[in-house]
Enzyme design. Structure first.
Site, PDB file in Angstrom:
ATOM      1  N   GLU A   2       0.761  -1.297  -0.030  1.00  0.00           N
ATOM      2  CA  GLU A   2      -0.250   0.142   0.124  1.00  0.00           C
ATOM      3  C   GLU A   2       1.055   1.343  -0.019  1.00  0.00           C
ATOM      4  O   GLU A   2       2.011   1.546   0.637  1.00  0.00           O
ATOM      5  CB  GLU A   2      -1.134   0.006   1.068  1.00  0.00           C
ATOM      6  CG  GLU A   2      -1.843   1.214   1.512  1.00  0.00           C
ATOM      7  CD  GLU A   2      -2.637   1.222   2.185  1.00  0.00           C
ATOM      8  OE1 GLU A   2      -3.131   2.040   2.919  1.00  0.00           O
ATOM      9  OE2 GLU A   2      -2.944  -0.049   3.415  1.00  0.00           O
ATOM     10  N   ASP A  41       0.472   5.360   0.117  1.00  0.00           N
ATOM     11  CA  ASP A  41      -0.234   6.156   0.839  1.00  0.00           C
ATOM     12  C   ASP A  41       0.133   7.448   0.075  1.00  0.00           C
ATOM     13  O   ASP A  41       0.415   7.769   1.009  1.00  0.00           O
ATOM     14  CB  ASP A  41      -1.162   6.115   2.294  1.00  0.00           C
ATOM     15  CG  ASP A  41      -1.598   4.864   3.044  1.00  0.00           C
ATOM     16  OD1 ASP A  41      -2.559   4.935   2.447  1.00  0.00           O
ATOM     17  OD2 ASP A  41      -1.109   4.456   4.071  1.00  0.00           O
ATOM     18  N   GLU A  43      -3.602  10.550   3.037  1.00  0.00           N
ATOM     19  CA  GLU A  43      -4.013  10.625   4.477  1.00  0.00           C
ATOM     20  C   GLU A  43      -3.769  11.922   5.032  1.00  0.00           C
ATOM     21  O   GLU A  43      -2.975  12.894   5.211  1.00  0.00           O
ATOM     22  CB  GLU A  43      -4.004   9.797   5.273  1.00  0.00           C
ATOM     23  CG  GLU A  43      -3.745   8.401   4.241  1.00  0.00           C
ATOM     24  CD  GLU A  43      -4.084   7.372   5.812  1.00  0.00           C
ATOM     25  OE1 GLU A  43      -4.052   6.489   5.596  1.00  0.00           O
ATOM     26  OE2 GLU A  43      -2.722   7.555   5.700  1.00  0.00           O
ATOM     27  N   HIS A  73       3.660   1.190   2.876  1.00  0.00           N
ATOM     28  CA  HIS A  73       3.546   0.232   3.718  1.00  0.00           C
ATOM     29  C   HIS A  73       3.482  -0.589   2.624  1.00  0.00           C
ATOM     30  O   HIS A  73       3.267  -0.711   1.662  1.00  0.00           O
ATOM     31  CB  HIS A  73       2.150   0.133   4.574  1.00  0.00           C
ATOM     32  CG  HIS A  73       1.129   1.280   5.006  1.00  0.00           C
ATOM     33  ND1 HIS A  73       1.495   1.270   6.411  1.00  0.00           N
ATOM     34  CD2 HIS A  73       0.598   2.212   4.860  1.00  0.00           C
ATOM     35  CE1 HIS A  73       0.959   1.920   7.090  1.00  0.00           C
ATOM     36  NE2 HIS A  73       0.527   2.647   5.793  1.00  0.00           N
TER      37      HIS A  73
END
Length: 443
Positions: free
Chosen positions: A221, A223, A226, A237
């Protein structure tokens, strides 16, 4: 942190339930969305795409009628005695994007409303065709978009990110999945969420309790964004598995397949407390639209080289803004590198799970294989989004390194409060561009 979208699902009306066959009661019409592919020599070319809402939000009923397969937090055991049988008996139906979910698109803009007739939040994926997600391969490339978070208070998260989902949503890969990407199936992320009702073409009904099942679904993942109007972070991640992978037991947890904490670059948490916030006094004013540029730098400057750095640039009011330097262990950093991650984990006293699972080398492989774009708006039934915008853990002193992440009080972010007080909250993503480094934004 996406697994905490357990706004799911007691709070959402009967229409928000799901399955793996394709229903026919409501036609599935994907909201159109244009994006652009850019090069330095040729400029930007428009691509006509569309978005699809995740299958967890959809009405699921019997394939032969309209009886619910799942109501409240409970499976109908007569239809779903086991995962395989349930997937055979239950059908996903089409979505009323605006009326039920508060999702609207116009040209290159996608607006997600927070509360719509009892539905809370949403999660959508960018499609390449009616039946396939678009895969982004971004090594030695950049990804740019505009975002308006001015209407996102404490406790909400407008998240735009990449995950290593299957391009077909699992259709063709798993015999029980007859719905596929057209109906938003196949989600995974580095939290290995266990609230996904169907995984690998089977219902996740084994040991189901209060919206959590026996299995989780894991993948790498990235991101990219956010944020609410108070705090922002970008975070890679990584996992030990390649592509969407079902987990169970300890493999779904903190010492399992994936680095759940990630290596986050939150300016406030890193000590830069005047960089981002809701006034012109901040370097980035979150009350105004923001252009966010994320660059995926390789060690040798080629598309085939190893990922070495994830760099963030900003554009606001026509001005290109570099991320400020932050100091960790006596060294200065302004981007996410393996060295930054190691220094950050040591400074904050966190386990370096990013390094343990391969760090940038692992993310590099995921970007080679291709990742699906996710756009969402959610609140947090687990820890009230304190990890993004407040002091977390809340029982630690805010003066301890890494605890203070934003100015929201530790009493903020309770879903029952934000859903009641801010039902009209929204986030708008627009002007998505990707391409060669330096090709997607004005210099």
């Amino acid at each position: 942190m996406k697994h905490l979208i357990c706004i799911l699902f007691a709070a959402i009306l009967f229409a928000v339930v799901n399955g793996q066959q394709a229903g026919t009661n409501t036609p599935e019409v994907h909201p159109p969305l244009t994006i652009q592919s850019c090069t330095k020599s040729g400029g930007c070319q428009t691509e006509a795409k569309s978005v699809v809402i995740d299958s967890n939000w959809r009405w699921t009923h019997t394939t032969s009628g309209t009886k619910n397969c799942y109501t409240g937090n409970t499976w109908d055991t007569s239809l779903c005695p086991d995962g395989v049988t349930c997937a055979q008996n239950c059908a996903l139906d089409g979505a009323d994007y605006q009326g039920t979910y508060g999702v609207t698109s116009s040209g290159s803009a996608l607006k997600l409303n927070f509360v719509t007739h009892g539905n809370v939040g949403s999660r959508l994926y960018l499609l390449d065709s009616e039946t396939q997600y678009k895969l982004f391969k971004l090594k030695n490339k950049e990804f740019t978009f505009d975002v308006d978070v001015s209407k996102l208070p404490c406790g909400l998260n407008g998240a735009l990110y990449l995950v290593e989902m299957d391009a077909g949503g699992g259709m063709g890969k798993y015999p029980g999945n007859k719905a596929g990407a057209k109906y938003g199936t196949g989600y995974c992320d580095a939290q290995c969420p266990r609230d996904i009702k169907f995984i690998n073409g089977e219902a996740n009904c084994k040991d189901w309790n209060s919206g959590i099942g026996h299995y989780g679904t894991c993948c790498n993942e990235m991101d990219i964004w956010e944020s609410n109007s108070i705090s922002t972070a970008y975070t890679p991640h990584v996992c030990t598995v390649k592509g969407q992978t079902r987990c169970e037991g300890s493999d779904c947890g903190g010492n399992g397949f994936c680095d759940r904490g990630g290596c986050d670059f939150n300016p406030y948490r890193l000590g830069d407390k005047t960089f981002f916030g809701p006034s012109p006094n901040f370097t980035i004013d979150s009350t105004q639209p923001i252009t966010v540029v994320t660059q995926f730098i390789t060690a040798d400057g080629t598309d085939s080289g190893d990922l070495s750095e994830i760099r963030r640039l900003w554009v606001q009011n026509g001005k290109v803004i570099q991320s400020n330097n932050v100091t960790l262990g006596g060294q200065k950093y302004n981007s996410v590198t393996d060295d930054f991650c190691n220094a950050q984990k040591q400074e904050f006293g966190d386990s370096n799970d990013y390094e343990k699972r391969g760090g940038h080398k692992t993310m590099s492989g995921s970007l080679d294989r291709g990742m699906v774009l996710v756009m969402s708006l959610w609140d947090d039934y687990g820890v009230h989004m304190l990890w993004l915008d407040s002091d977390y853990p809340p029982n630690k002193s805010p003066s301890s390194p890494g605890v203070a992440r934003g100015t929201c009080p530790t009493t903020s972010g309770k879903p029952e409060d934000v859903e009641k007080q801010h039902p009209d909250a929204s986030v708008t993503y627009s002007n998505i561009k990707y391409g060669e480094l330096g090709s997607t934004y004005g210099r």
